[in-house]
Design an enzyme around this catalytic site. Structure first.
Site, PDB file in Angstrom:
ATOM      1  N   LEU A  88     -24.081 -37.391   2.039  1.00 41.16           N
ATOM      2  CA  LEU A  88     -25.371 -37.969   1.567  1.00 41.16           C
ATOM      3  C   LEU A  88     -25.589 -39.304   2.137  1.00 41.16           C
ATOM      4  O   LEU A  88     -26.182 -40.283   1.265  1.00 41.16           O
ATOM      5  CB  LEU A  88     -25.284 -37.850  -0.136  1.00 41.16           C
ATOM      6  CG  LEU A  88     -25.407 -36.678  -0.404  1.00 41.16           C
ATOM      7  CD1 LEU A  88     -25.319 -36.636  -2.269  1.00 41.16           C
ATOM      8  CD2 LEU A  88     -26.484 -35.623  -0.191  1.00 41.16           C
ATOM      9  N   CYS A  89     -25.375 -39.676   3.215  1.00 44.88           N
ATOM     10  CA  CYS A  89     -25.599 -41.095   3.886  1.00 44.88           C
ATOM     11  C   CYS A  89     -26.331 -40.849   5.333  1.00 44.88           C
ATOM     12  O   CYS A  89     -25.893 -41.574   6.295  1.00 44.88           O
ATOM     13  CB  CYS A  89     -24.371 -41.649   3.941  1.00 44.88           C
ATOM     14  SG  CYS A  89     -22.762 -40.845   4.695  1.00 44.88           S
ATOM     15  N   GLY A  90     -27.075 -39.733   5.504  1.00 44.27           N
ATOM     16  CA  GLY A  90     -27.677 -39.676   6.851  1.00 44.27           C
ATOM     17  C   GLY A  90     -26.961 -39.231   7.803  1.00 44.27           C
ATOM     18  O   GLY A  90     -26.090 -38.333   7.505  1.00 44.27           O
TER      19      GLY A  90
END
Length: 286
Positions: A88-90
């Protein structure tokens, strides 16, 4: 058109997701401030120490040089991939995996390339693409210089005993919350400074240049690895904050669109009911 109950359920689901992404954004923003302060304060010291070591090492004779500065024929390579333990951090982790794979498939093509994973994402993905020599994902549970120093000592020993002829670091360098730069950095052997010629005349050595270099090398390498992991740690929170910000904005936009669709469907249903009532009344009158 979907019925009203389905649209209400979707609105509720999107609203719940928006609350989660918004909370994750705020958590990452709080952690980012602390991580950013730590790497900003550390960089000048780490860079100066590395610069000093490179200058001193370059001015030593090859016979008296350090073992860690010895260039050997490259047959075995260790790529240290620094990722995060969570997603969930690109594209934060994807960029590191891609660069590590490029090193193995292109830069060191034909060589024996192994990976050291610092971060669960690197261990999970690179483990399917190649050989994981070791995994140190637990270092993020308590990120201290002492814990990172243990990993650095392992890397130094692997190079010293000839297990690997080249060790490369791949990590995200923190620039700001929205920008992380993928860095490939040679860890071992030590890269001498290009402008180190004549630099020895600027220093007075006590006890001796060789002794000082031998003492500085382990400290410098530990600091270099610690800086890389700290950079990656700050970049992770910056990337996650940005990704969650965009996710929240997208969820807000989707919720607004669903509310508009819901209102249109509700108005259409009310209009149909009115038409049915009017039609029924007219039928009774006739």
């Amino acid at each position: 058109m979907a019925n009203l109950k389905e649209i209400r359920n979707r609105i509720s689901s999107v609203s719940s997701t928006m609350q989660i992404t918004s909370a994750m954004k705020m958590v990452s923003a709080a952690k980012l401030k602390k991580a950013q302060d730590a790497i900003t304060a550390m960089r000048p010291y780490a860079n100066k120490l590395t610069e000093l070591l490179q200058s001193l090492s370059a001015s030593l004779d090859s016979d008296t040089g350090s073992t860690y500065a010895t260039n050997r024929a490259i047959n075995k390579v260790l790529v240290v991939a620094i990722t995060s333990n969570r997603g969930l951090c690109g594209a934060f982790n994807t960029n590191i995996i891609k660069q590590s794979t490029t090193l193995a498939d292109e830069t060191f093509k034909g060589k024996q390339v192994h990976f050291m994973a610092i971060g669960k994402k690197a261990n999970d993905i690179l483990g399917k693409k190649g050989t994981i020599a070791s995994n140190h994902s637990d270092v993020f549970d308590q990120l201290t210089f002492e814990n990172v120093a243990v990993i650095a000592e392992e890397l130094m020993q692997l190079f010293k005993n000839g297990s690997y002829d080249r060790i490369e670091l791949v990590y995200n360098k923190f620039k700001n919350a929205a920008t992380q730069i993928v860095i490939t950095e040679q860890f071992l052997p030590i890269v001498p400074a290009e402008n180190a010629q004549g630099s020895s005349t600027d220093y007075i050595f006590e006890p001796s240049q060789v002794d000082i270099v031998e003492q500085l090398i382990p400290k410098s390498l530990k600091t270099q690895l610690y800086k890389a992991i700290r950079d990656s740690f700050a970049s992770e929170h910056g990337a996650r904050m940005t990704a969650m910000h965009k996710a929240t904005d997208n969820a807000t936009e989707l919720r607004d669109q669903l509310k508009l669709t819901y209102n249109q469907a509700r108005q259409a249903a009310i209009t149909n009911e009115i038409l049915e009532i009017v039609g029924g009344a007219e039928a009774l009158n006739n």
